[in-house]
Design a protein around this motif. Structure first.
Motif, PDB file in Angstrom:
ATOM      1  N   ARG A 115       0.836  -1.186   0.000  1.00  0.00           N
ATOM      2  CA  ARG A 115       0.000   0.000   0.000  1.00  0.00           C
ATOM      3  C   ARG A 115       0.882   1.250   0.000  1.00  0.00           C
ATOM      4  N   ALA A 124      -2.510   5.943   5.842  1.00  0.00           N
ATOM      5  CA  ALA A 124      -3.876   5.467   6.045  1.00  0.00           C
ATOM      6  C   ALA A 124      -4.925   6.491   5.647  1.00  0.00           C
ATOM      7  N   GLU A 178       4.309   0.086   1.504  1.00  0.00           N
ATOM      8  CA  GLU A 178       4.322  -0.546   2.829  1.00  0.00           C
ATOM      9  C   GLU A 178       3.787  -1.959   2.699  1.00  0.00           C
ATOM     10  N   GLN A 238       1.902  -5.122   3.817  1.00  0.00           N
ATOM     11  CA  GLN A 238       0.846  -5.512   4.737  1.00  0.00           C
ATOM     12  C   GLN A 238       0.562  -6.996   4.548  1.00  0.00           C
ATOM     13  N   SER A 282      -2.460  -0.841  14.416  1.00  0.00           N
ATOM     14  CA  SER A 282      -1.562  -1.694  13.649  1.00  0.00           C
ATOM     15  C   SER A 282      -2.277  -2.457  12.546  1.00  0.00           C
ATOM     16  N   TRP A 283      -3.613  -2.359  12.504  1.00  0.00           N
ATOM     17  CA  TRP A 283      -4.400  -3.090  11.528  1.00  0.00           C
ATOM     18  C   TRP A 283      -5.186  -2.113  10.658  1.00  0.00           C
ATOM     19  N   THR A 284      -5.347  -2.486   9.396  1.00  0.00           N
ATOM     20  CA  THR A 284      -6.177  -1.682   8.508  1.00  0.00           C
ATOM     21  C   THR A 284      -7.643  -1.996   8.777  1.00  0.00           C
ATOM     22  N   TRP A 307      -5.842  -6.124   7.508  1.00  0.00           N
ATOM     23  CA  TRP A 307      -4.449  -6.414   7.170  1.00  0.00           C
ATOM     24  C   TRP A 307      -3.540  -5.799   8.227  1.00  0.00           C
ATOM     25  N   ARG A 359      -0.300  -3.933   9.395  1.00  0.00           N
ATOM     26  CA  ARG A 359       0.685  -2.997   8.855  1.00  0.00           C
ATOM     27  C   ARG A 359       2.062  -3.347   9.433  1.00  0.00           C
ATOM     28  N   THR A 360       2.942  -3.882   8.621  1.00  0.00           N
ATOM     29  CA  THR A 360       4.242  -4.317   9.138  1.00  0.00           C
ATOM     30  C   THR A 360       5.162  -3.155   9.460  1.00  0.00           C
TER      31      THR A 360
END
Length: 499
Positions: free
Chosen positions: A321, A332, A350, A352, A372-374, A378, A380-381
């Motif tokens: 992303r 985001a 990025e 994911q 930390s999550w979409t 997903w 987000r690393t």
């Protein structure tokens, strides 16, 4: 893989190998057969059963293995505490995790073991003890471990990992690496990180392959394990493989191995090529983090592309992303945030991921976990990466420290580091972006020379410009004696920028 429980059974490995005479785990001069390990671990389970959380001193010892297996048999969440943790770090981990017991030897320096204002009970681990108590296999969704991050951006966070996540990761790796009970795994990595503990201990137990832990990952010990114990699968970090190249006789002993694995940091291409010449083997690389375990890996039967970490494991999905734009608008909330970055092998985004090996959250940090999550599920690393049309992944670096925005360009530190390591006089390199009034950030490279030829900074910078786009040329090259690294060999770039 059809496995009874997270770690298989006491009598045989996951693939049914039932050679009861061979050691399941060997560390230094101590070894336990699988049935002995289970009986010793069950004696620990008898001590900790019913506890909410137990901390284990993560020393490189048979006691650590017995203690962790004991907690898993009892269904008690275990917190591996780094063997080299200082008083402040250890106190934070114990208080944050609310550990009720400390398994293993107390700190040698006499520091108190406190959880808040209460002293923890120390429970010694004796690998010679035995118990035949029977414990039911816990539900796969229950917590197996709480592993703490390195704390590079603040206090270490507790990563809550389920039994299901560990099993999913290990089964994916067994598939990718054709890892079976016929292998003998050798490594000397710390027993409090994903690489050395989850993969290097629990993986061997789940698959059923004997583990030979060398205490420390030294070339001589790896060579001995290859010759004396028939090591076929070797784990190491890039520093291990670099040092192996410096000892050709030891490296030659690994020529009989089936597979070498490198992880925890990018493997420099020159090291991979030197290993090929010495052993006939190029290590496979893999990618993961504490929160996701291992999600991407090079297959044992696949091609080798030094610098690339491979394909998604079975059951894992990845996507790229958009990165934050030049005005630092968070990715985001960017207008293009819901669009995928193309898999063309060049475009950086990025990384994911989603799949069965993902963590359940950060302990006691609901807001941090949610961020930390979409919205569509997903993780987000925080790593910048490229993916080629065939699905091969290359990690550019952390978006927080390895994505450099200079003169309007986005530059991955990892790409510049790889170019630096191709220079004949350089053996280590780390690239950072530092504030610059004109460029926003300028590229600064810290390099370690080979000790035989003086490093000329201007020549090195010009060399990079011939290998990459000119705007990726370091504006400064600083020669240092060594790079600060953590226990897993990762360069601590924040320490460099403070110098």
């Amino acid at each position: 893989m059809n496995v009874h429980g997270l770690l298989g059974t006491a009598g045989a490995g996951a693939t049914g190998h039932a050679d009861s005479a061979r050691p399941a785990v060997r560390l230094a001069d101590a070894a336990l057969r699988r049935d002995e390990l289970w009986a010793a671990a069950t004696a620990v389970a008898d001590e900790v059963a019913g506890a909410a959380v137990v901390a284990v001193h993560g020393s490189a010892s048979l006691r650590t293995v017995v203690g962790i297996v004991g907690c898993l048999l009892a269904g008690v969440p275990v917190v591996p505490v780094p063997a080299d943790a200082g008083p402040r770090e250890r106190a934070h981990i114990l208080a944050d995790s609310r550990a009720e017991l400390w398994l293993g030897d107390p700190p040698a320096n006499g520091d108190r073991l406190d959880e808040g204002s209460r002293a923890l009970t120390v429970v010694p681990i004796d690998p010679a003890r035995r118990s035949d108590t029977s414990y039911p296999e816990p539900d796969p969704s229950t917590t197996a471990m709480i592993m703490y991050t390195s704390g590079t951006t603040g206090a270490p966070k507790g990563v809550v990992i389920s039994r299901r996540a560990i099993a999913s990761c290990l089964d994916g790796l067994a598939n990718a690496w054709a890892w079976t009970a016929d292998d003998v795994l050798v490594h000397g990595l710390p027993l409090f990180h994903v690489h050395g503990l989850v993969l290097g201990v629990l993986g061997a137990l789940r698959v059923g392959s004997p583990l030979v832990h060398t205490g420390r990952p030294r070339p001589a010990e790896y060579a001995t394990a290859a010759e004396r114990h028939g090591g076929s699968l070797f784990f190491g970090v890039p520093t291990v493989w670099s040092r192996m190249c410096d000892e050709p006789a030891a490296a030659a002993s690994l020529g009989q191995a089936r597979l070498l694995v490198s992880g925890s940091a990018p493997l420099p291409v020159p090291v991979a090529e030197r290993l090929r010449g010495l052993t006939g083997l190029v290590p496979v690389e893999r990618y993961g983090m504490t929160e996701s375990l291992i999600t991407v890996a090079v297959r044992s039967d696949g091609e080798r592309r030094p610098g690339w970490v491979g394909l998604s494991l079975p059951g894992v999905e990845t996507r790229l992303r958009p990165l934050p734009d030049a005005s630092d608008t968070p990715a985001a909330t960017s207008p293009a945030a819901d669009k995928d970055v193309p898999w063309d092998g060049e475009s950086v985004g990025e990384l994911q991921v989603r799949g069965g090996s993902l963590f359940d959250g950060y302990l006691g940090l609901a807001e941090v976990t949610a961020a930390s999550w979409t919205p569509d599920g997903w993780f987000r690393t925080g790593d910048a990466a490229v993916i080629d049309p065939a699905g091969w992944h290359r990690i550019v670096g952390r978006t927080s420290v390895d994505l450099i925005k200079s003169g309007g360009y986005r530059i991955g530190a990892g790409e510049v580091e790889a170019a630096l390591l191709a220079h004949p006089t350089i053996v280590e390199a780390a690239v950072v972006g530092v504030p610059d009034p004109d460029l926003g950030q300028r590229i600064v490279a810290y390099v370690v020379g080979d000790g035989t030829t003086p490093v000329d900074p201007a020549t090195v910078a010009d060399f990079v410009a011939t290998q990459l786009s000119v705007h990726k040329r370091p504006r400064e090259v600083r020669v240092v004696e060594d790079l600060p690294r953590n226990a897993m060999g990762k360069v601590q770039k924040k320490l460099l920028t403070r110098s």
